[in-house]
Design a protein around this motif. Structure first.
Motif, PDB file in Angstrom:
ATOM      1  N   ILE A  94     -61.176  29.393  94.581  1.00 12.74           N
ATOM      2  CA  ILE A  94     -61.064  29.498  93.277  1.00 12.74           C
ATOM      3  C   ILE A  94     -59.615  29.163  92.904  1.00 12.74           C
ATOM      4  O   ILE A  94     -58.742  29.831  93.528  1.00 12.74           O
ATOM      5  CB  ILE A  94     -61.671  30.913  92.641  1.00 12.74           C
ATOM      6  N   ALA A  95     -59.461  28.581  91.827  1.00 16.36           N
ATOM      7  CA  ALA A  95     -57.900  28.181  91.497  1.00 16.36           C
ATOM      8  C   ALA A  95     -57.737  28.526  90.126  1.00 16.36           C
ATOM      9  O   ALA A  95     -58.679  28.245  89.194  1.00 16.36           O
ATOM     10  CB  ALA A  95     -57.575  26.778  91.913  1.00 16.36           C
ATOM     11  N   GLU A  96     -56.497  28.691  89.657  1.00 21.50           N
ATOM     12  CA  GLU A  96     -56.068  28.818  88.262  1.00 21.50           C
ATOM     13  C   GLU A  96     -54.762  28.035  88.248  1.00 21.50           C
ATOM     14  O   GLU A  96     -53.966  27.799  89.098  1.00 21.50           O
ATOM     15  CB  GLU A  96     -55.798  30.394  88.035  1.00 21.50           C
ATOM     16  N   ASN A 130     -50.418  17.730  83.097  1.00 22.92           N
ATOM     17  CA  ASN A 130     -50.513  18.227  84.330  1.00 22.92           C
ATOM     18  C   ASN A 130     -51.881  18.850  84.593  1.00 22.92           C
ATOM     19  O   ASN A 130     -52.278  18.938  85.760  1.00 22.92           O
ATOM     20  CB  ASN A 130     -49.303  18.987  84.567  1.00 22.92           C
ATOM     21  N   SER A 131     -52.448  19.792  83.718  1.00 18.11           N
ATOM     22  CA  SER A 131     -53.406  20.429  84.070  1.00 18.11           C
ATOM     23  C   SER A 131     -54.659  19.729  84.393  1.00 18.11           C
ATOM     24  O   SER A 131     -55.425  19.894  85.387  1.00 18.11           O
ATOM     25  CB  SER A 131     -53.817  21.628  82.788  1.00 18.11           C
ATOM     26  N   ALA A 132     -54.853  18.640  83.520  1.00 17.43           N
ATOM     27  CA  ALA A 132     -56.077  17.707  83.989  1.00 17.43           C
ATOM     28  C   ALA A 132     -56.177  17.158  85.363  1.00 17.43           C
ATOM     29  O   ALA A 132     -56.794  16.866  85.763  1.00 17.43           O
ATOM     30  CB  ALA A 132     -55.934  16.892  82.564  1.00 17.43           C
ATOM     31  N   TRP A 133     -54.857  16.592  85.600  1.00 14.17           N
ATOM     32  CA  TRP A 133     -54.492  15.779  86.728  1.00 14.17           C
ATOM     33  C   TRP A 133     -54.752  16.947  87.945  1.00 14.17           C
ATOM     34  O   TRP A 133     -55.398  16.576  88.968  1.00 14.17           O
ATOM     35  CB  TRP A 133     -53.054  15.280  86.841  1.00 14.17           C
ATOM     36  N   MET A 134     -54.014  18.013  87.898  1.00 12.96           N
ATOM     37  CA  MET A 134     -54.063  18.817  88.842  1.00 12.96           C
ATOM     38  C   MET A 134     -55.721  19.531  89.012  1.00 12.96           C
ATOM     39  O   MET A 134     -56.441  19.793  90.073  1.00 12.96           O
ATOM     40  CB  MET A 134     -53.269  20.284  88.647  1.00 12.96           C
ATOM     41  N   GLY A 135     -56.303  19.774  87.825  1.00 15.11           N
ATOM     42  CA  GLY A 135     -57.791  20.182  87.729  1.00 15.11           C
ATOM     43  C   GLY A 135     -58.674  19.150  88.631  1.00 15.11           C
ATOM     44  O   GLY A 135     -59.510  19.533  89.374  1.00 15.11           O
ATOM     45  N   LEU A 161     -61.257  28.180  87.631  1.00 14.46           N
ATOM     46  CA  LEU A 161     -61.375  29.278  86.806  1.00 14.46           C
ATOM     47  C   LEU A 161     -61.022  29.002  85.497  1.00 14.46           C
ATOM     48  O   LEU A 161     -61.634  29.401  84.419  1.00 14.46           O
ATOM     49  CB  LEU A 161     -61.150  30.558  87.415  1.00 14.46           C
ATOM     50  N   ARG A 162     -59.620  28.933  85.324  1.00 11.71           N
ATOM     51  CA  ARG A 162     -58.976  28.617  83.983  1.00 11.71           C
ATOM     52  C   ARG A 162     -57.507  28.244  84.235  1.00 11.71           C
ATOM     53  O   ARG A 162     -57.119  28.245  85.217  1.00 11.71           O
ATOM     54  CB  ARG A 162     -58.924  30.201  83.258  1.00 11.71           C
ATOM     55  N   ARG A 163     -56.962  27.741  82.972  1.00  7.34           N
ATOM     56  CA  ARG A 163     -55.839  27.351  82.738  1.00  7.34           C
ATOM     57  C   ARG A 163     -55.192  28.175  81.480  1.00  7.34           C
ATOM     58  O   ARG A 163     -55.942  28.217  80.665  1.00  7.34           O
ATOM     59  CB  ARG A 163     -55.692  25.775  82.686  1.00  7.34           C
ATOM     60  N   LEU A 164     -53.885  28.210  81.690  1.00  6.01           N
ATOM     61  CA  LEU A 164     -53.172  29.007  80.643  1.00  6.01           C
ATOM     62  C   LEU A 164     -51.809  28.394  80.477  1.00  6.01           C
ATOM     63  O   LEU A 164     -51.190  28.130  81.463  1.00  6.01           O
ATOM     64  CB  LEU A 164     -52.994  30.517  81.181  1.00  6.01           C
ATOM     65  N   SER A 165     -51.537  28.284  79.320  1.00  7.79           N
ATOM     66  CA  SER A 165     -50.132  27.795  78.825  1.00  7.79           C
ATOM     67  C   SER A 165     -49.431  29.075  78.216  1.00  7.79           C
ATOM     68  O   SER A 165     -50.020  29.457  77.492  1.00  7.79           O
ATOM     69  CB  SER A 165     -50.112  26.557  78.120  1.00  7.79           C
ATOM     70  N   VAL A 166     -48.044  29.078  78.627  1.00  5.41           N
ATOM     71  CA  VAL A 166     -47.462  30.166  78.103  1.00  5.41           C
ATOM     72  C   VAL A 166     -45.875  29.895  77.819  1.00  5.41           C
ATOM     73  O   VAL A 166     -45.401  28.486  78.283  1.00  5.41           O
ATOM     74  CB  VAL A 166     -47.190  31.254  79.262  1.00  5.41           C
ATOM     75  N   HIS A 167     -45.136  30.584  76.951  1.00  2.54           N
ATOM     76  CA  HIS A 167     -43.897  30.040  76.565  1.00  2.54           C
ATOM     77  C   HIS A 167     -42.982  30.169  77.778  1.00  2.54           C
ATOM     78  O   HIS A 167     -43.122  31.089  78.589  1.00  2.54           O
ATOM     79  CB  HIS A 167     -43.426  31.011  75.436  1.00  2.54           C
TER      80      HIS A 167
END
Length: 190
Positions: A2-4, A21-26, A37-43
């Motif tokens: 499992i990855a996040e 980036n998230s789409a490519w890494m996923g 499992l999930r991806r999260l973007s933060v400030h």
């Protein structure tokens, strides 16, 4: 396995930059047999980055992080990683040498911001970046792998392809997940 994925940057949250980036890494992780499992973007804020790191699922094996490694004052990811991993920033001489050579090839003088790019948390394994000045950083904590990479897509892809995916494939035996899409016409989704 499992990855996040955690992406860091105000520009992602205000719509200034699209998070490719998230789409490519996923896609790359999925090809290697990881379940995302999930991806999260933060400030670009210390408390938001710490919240994301501290709230990784207990089932997660690998956490990929992009962004906040630049030379500007709002790039605080390295300092926050030091806090999370209980370490301090040190100058990596190999990274400094690579940056110095890169700037010389471009006929650009080395300034203090460039030198800061060579600072890395003492407890990480440095992942060289031939495409830019910010190195990737590999950490391990409580049986979990954390990898922090630049947010610049070409740099992240280089580090992922050269260092991260090969190492994950060596460490984990996973079943490949194959996704197929069936395109239809003349009918509605329902």
């Amino acid at each position: 396995m499992i990855a996040e994925i955690i992406t860091i940057g105000d520009e992602l949250l205000i719509g200034q930059t699209v998070d490719t980036n998230s789409a490519w890494m996923g896609a790359e992780l999925s090809r290697s047999g990881f379940d995302i499992l999930r991806r999260l973007s933060v400030h670009d804020r210390r408390e938001d980055i710490l919240f994301a790191l501290e709230n990784v699922s207990p089932d997660t094996n690998v956490v990929l992080i992009t962004g906040g490694l630049g030379p500007t004052s709002d790039d605080i990811t390295k300092q926050t990683l030091c806090e999370f991993f209980g370490t301090e920033l040190v100058v990596d001489k190999e990274v400094l040498s690579m940056i110095t050579e890169m700037m010389a090839r471009r006929n650009i003088g080395l300034n203090e911001n460039n030198r800061k790019q060579a600072e890395v948390p003492a407890s990480c394994r440095v992942l060289t970046n031939a495409k830019g000045t910010a190195p990737g950083m590999w950490f391990e904590k409580q049986g979990r792998i954390f990898v922090s990479m630049p947010g610049v897509p070409v740099e992240m892809k280089y580090i992922m392809s050269t260092h991260v995916i090969p190492e994950l494939n060596n460490r984990f035996r996973t079943q490949v997940i194959i996704h197929r899409n069936i395109m239809t016409i003349g009918t509605y989704e329902a």
